[in-house]
Design a protein around this motif. Structure first.
Motif, mmCIF file in Angstrom:
data_model
loop_
_atom_site.group_PDB
_atom_site.id
_atom_site.type_symbol
_atom_site.label_atom_id
_atom_site.label_comp_id
_atom_site.label_asym_id
_atom_site.label_seq_id
_atom_site.Cartn_x
_atom_site.Cartn_y
_atom_site.Cartn_z
ATOM 1 N N ASN A 148 0.920 -1.297 -0.053
ATOM 2 C CA ASN A 148 -0.034 -0.025 0.027
ATOM 3 C C ASN A 148 1.098 1.241 0.103
ATOM 4 O OD1 ASN A 148 -1.907 1.808 0.353
ATOM 5 N ND2 ASN A 148 -2.763 1.063 2.187
ATOM 6 N N ASP A 197 -0.193 4.169 0.033
ATOM 7 C CA ASP A 197 -0.589 5.428 0.784
ATOM 8 C C ASP A 197 -0.279 5.351 2.304
ATOM 9 O OD1 ASP A 197 -2.413 5.796 -1.227
ATOM 10 O OD2 ASP A 197 -4.255 4.876 -0.496
ATOM 11 N N THR A 198 0.565 4.430 2.619
ATOM 12 C CA THR A 198 1.120 4.177 3.924
ATOM 13 C C THR A 198 1.753 5.448 4.250
ATOM 14 O OG1 THR A 198 1.565 1.791 3.407
ATOM 15 C CG2 THR A 198 2.665 3.142 5.422
ATOM 16 N N THR A 199 1.484 6.255 5.321
ATOM 17 C CA THR A 199 2.308 7.401 5.729
ATOM 18 C C THR A 199 3.334 6.983 6.819
ATOM 19 O OG1 THR A 199 1.008 7.317 7.798
ATOM 20 C CG2 THR A 199 0.018 8.559 6.091
ATOM 21 N N GLU A 200 4.334 7.877 6.722
ATOM 22 C CA GLU A 200 5.610 7.596 7.648
ATOM 23 C C GLU A 200 5.353 7.307 8.912
ATOM 24 O OE1 GLU A 200 8.447 10.892 7.166
ATOM 25 O OE2 GLU A 200 9.877 10.172 8.841
ATOM 26 N N ASP A 201 3.989 7.957 9.524
ATOM 27 C CA ASP A 201 3.682 7.404 10.726
ATOM 28 C C ASP A 201 3.404 5.908 10.838
ATOM 29 O OD1 ASP A 201 3.984 9.695 12.569
ATOM 30 O OD2 ASP A 201 2.603 10.902 11.261
ATOM 31 N N GLU A 202 2.685 5.796 9.955
ATOM 32 C CA GLU A 202 2.099 4.275 9.938
ATOM 33 C C GLU A 202 3.291 3.414 9.705
ATOM 34 O OE1 GLU A 202 -2.343 5.025 7.873
ATOM 35 O OE2 GLU A 202 -0.681 4.887 6.860
ATOM 36 N N LEU A 220 6.387 3.825 10.602
ATOM 37 C CA LEU A 220 7.002 3.760 12.011
ATOM 38 C C LEU A 220 6.483 2.839 12.985
ATOM 39 C CD1 LEU A 220 8.041 7.435 12.382
ATOM 40 C CD2 LEU A 220 9.461 5.516 12.366
ATOM 41 N N LEU A 262 8.596 8.247 1.160
ATOM 42 C CA LEU A 262 9.102 9.467 0.900
ATOM 43 C C LEU A 262 9.127 9.683 -0.680
ATOM 44 C CD1 LEU A 262 12.102 9.787 3.258
ATOM 45 C CD2 LEU A 262 9.764 10.811 3.336
ATOM 46 N N ARG A 268 5.566 10.138 -2.109
ATOM 47 C CA ARG A 268 4.843 11.422 -1.913
ATOM 48 C C ARG A 268 5.548 12.394 -2.404
ATOM 49 N NH1 ARG A 268 1.371 11.265 2.678
ATOM 50 N NH2 ARG A 268 0.715 9.230 2.471
ATOM 51 N N ARG A 269 6.939 12.427 -2.797
ATOM 52 C CA ARG A 269 7.618 13.582 -3.172
ATOM 53 C C ARG A 269 7.739 13.510 -4.914
ATOM 54 N NH1 ARG A 269 13.009 13.612 0.582
ATOM 55 N NH2 ARG A 269 12.117 13.982 2.382
ATOM 56 N N ARG A 294 4.741 7.923 -9.653
ATOM 57 C CA ARG A 294 3.702 7.120 -8.779
ATOM 58 C C ARG A 294 3.096 6.059 -9.622
ATOM 59 N NH1 ARG A 294 3.037 12.097 -6.003
ATOM 60 N NH2 ARG A 294 1.646 13.015 -7.243
ATOM 61 N N ARG A 351 16.449 10.431 9.002
ATOM 62 C CA ARG A 351 15.588 10.267 9.855
ATOM 63 C C ARG A 351 16.347 9.312 10.767
ATOM 64 N NH1 ARG A 351 12.287 13.375 6.730
ATOM 65 N NH2 ARG A 351 10.367 12.613 6.747
ATOM 66 N N HIS A 358 13.072 17.611 12.682
ATOM 67 C CA HIS A 358 12.814 16.051 12.200
ATOM 68 C C HIS A 358 11.322 15.881 12.043
ATOM 69 C CE1 HIS A 358 12.450 11.607 12.362
ATOM 70 N NE2 HIS A 358 11.782 11.825 13.051
ATOM 71 N N TRP A 371 2.477 14.758 -1.532
ATOM 72 C CA TRP A 371 1.798 14.096 -2.792
ATOM 73 C C TRP A 371 0.450 14.878 -2.970
ATOM 74 C CZ3 TRP A 371 -2.324 10.591 -2.324
ATOM 75 C CH2 TRP A 371 -2.950 10.306 -1.010
#
Lengths: 338, 338
Positions: A169, A171-176, A178, A256, A259-260, A266, A302, B305, B316
């Motif tokens: 997925n 769509d996974t965010t960095e928080d997810e 982590l 990253l 998203r960037r 994508r 990070r 950070h 995105w």
């Protein structure tokens, strides 16, 4: 001024894992002896399968953390060695299970056990090792250590289940992401470090310091592994580069870069990584996109943040060879990427 | 090469909160109108006390997040304005309650409401504002938004209770301190940003992006506030410098300075910050220890950070003036410290 310079000199010296290997050498010899003993079974298949993975040359960082942390707190060495072995067994058990869940064919440059003996055998030998791990913990008899390690076992499983949802997925965010690695990697690093002070009867603040050290080192370690899977900053295509890419794993570099990136980027990640339709030259293109979006460099950045947290967690503890080795292990874990 | 240079130029231009003020101006005018309307009550004391704090010149960053996030997702403006007002009321309620819990005497350069009207009045007017906030959410009628905001209300309270345990405890680890600010600050920032896409009916990944943006901005914002309480990197003794020190608050700069310092330093923090026995020149000494241990500079580095995580969370999404303003708000929040 001279002091500042010499401080910066030592910061710039390349870190090594040697000090950690050295301070834990005696303990790790015991861990290896006990590991052989505890994989013994009348069911002949069990020692064969278990040792196939245990003897296959892992870094054994986790049991070294337990032994060094125990030494830094003056904990009894025999109990520390048993818990270190239990920690390594827990880790090995998750590798057996992961290979089945991920349908992996190679690990550490060898065929996976599931290919050699089968999926059912791999799952069950993993369970056997978990059982032995808990038996060793019970032998040690510390209910607090049992609590910390059994909680870690649950958290690891939760992290793996969570990863089933994020693996494919973008769509996974960095928080997810982590949250996933807090479970699948950081939880055991954290428990491995915390049981040292528990055995020593250290107070709450020392336990919290080692717990924090382990958890943040675990996150940093995993992020660097993620970066190395695409060649780190050197981006040389070594023999293990691209495993995560081929397995469709959404790791931080991908989060990253996705998203960037542009809409074209994508679409590329969607086709190759997610749908698994990988064409000639796709890995090179992936690495070039990761480079253009600075995704590898920032994954390492990070990791540096979590490394700094790990280092600060231990800062106020009394100096010792074990503490120094643990601190250098943090720097080593990060510098691997260059 | 020219492109790289112009990119770096824009990176180095000082960030401003003006774009966020501008894109949310119309919505915030409505928020202010509704805030006056909803603090009305036949119980005369209520509007008097409520407006004393509401009109006292807070930054209103949280409701601006709700409005800008809603705009970035094309959510209905009237519902967004109501939820933005609810978010500001929730925030104001926690300020009333905090001042009672912390026995604070000044806020935003004025006497606290608890000194002017009393503790009981402050607690109850806070409860009234929370009640009004929930009534506005119910008016909007989105169960998902209600779920997110009521979960945030619980998390904020948990963060505050957790802080009771860390406030006077130099043993606090960085992880534990992060848990506190995830509760007391990041939870509401996160909910404030997430309700925008919820009102727009955006999909899971867009909600997750705004949730992550808000949570990480909240952490960065709080860490910079912590650094500013000791003067930021300029360390000029402004009129608000040292509040946390005098109140004995263990914030990240203290966590780092305590761990990195000498035994003498730790004795100083224990006497002054924890035991509250503050002597002439102690604040200057505190600032000098924070400087020597690089605790302020590294608190800002840590904030950077979380700011990077917030920025990547939104990367995105389609470009818009609201998205740009939200991204610049991250940079502004961090550059405040210099």
């Amino acid at each position: 001024m001279g002091v500042v310079l010499s401080f910066e000199d030592s910061e710039e010296r390349r870190a090594s894992i040697e000090p950690l290997l050295k301070v834990t050498a005696a303990g790790m010899a015991e861990v290896n002896r006990i590991a052989v003993e505890k994989t013994g079974s009348d069911v002949k298949l069990i020692p064969e399968v278990a040792r196939y993975l245990i003897d296959s040359g892992g870094k054994r960082l986790r049991p070294m953390l337990t032994i060094a942390a125990a030494q830094a707190c003056d904990a009894p060495a025999d109990a520390a060695v048993k818990l270190a072995t239990a920690v390594e067994f827990m880790h090995t058990a998750t590798l057996f299970h992961d290979d089945v869940v991920d349908e992996s064919n190679t690990r550490r440059g060898k065929q996976t056990a599931r290919l050699v003996w089968g999926n059912q055998e791999s799952v069950l030998v993993g369970d056997f090792l978990l059982g032995q791990a808990f038996k060793m913990m019970v032998e040690v008899g510390s209910l607090e250590a049992l609590d910390v390690l059994s909680t870690a076992a649950c958290t690891i499983a939760e992290g793996e289940v969570l990863q089933l949802g994020t693996a494919k997925n973008t769509d996974t965010t960095e928080d997810e992401y982590l949250d996933v690695i807090r479970g699948k990697t950081a939880a055991l690093f954290s428990a491995a470090a915390e049981v040292g002070p528990i055995l020593a009867g250290s107070d709450r603040s020392v336990r919290a310091a080692f717990r924090s050290y382990g958890a943040n080192l675990g996150i940093a370690f995993q992020l660097i592994d993620d970066a190395l899977d695409y060649g780190g900053t050197s981006a040389q295509l070594g023999k293990n580069v691209g495993d995560d890419f081929r397995e469709g794993k959404v790791t931080l570099p991908i989060v990253l870069a996705y998203r960037r990136g542009t809409a074209d980027d994508r679409a590329f990640w969607q086709r190759s990584l997610i749908e698994g339709s990988i064409e000639e030259g796709d890995l090179e293109r992936a690495i070039s996109l990761l480079d253009r979006t600075k995704a590898i460099a920032d994954t390492i950045e990070r990791a540096r943040h979590y490394g700094a947290m790990a280092t600060d967690a231990l800062a106020w503890l009394p100096e010792s060879a074990s503490k120094s080795a643990l601190l250098e292990a943090v720097r080593f874990s990060i510098e691997r990427a260059h």
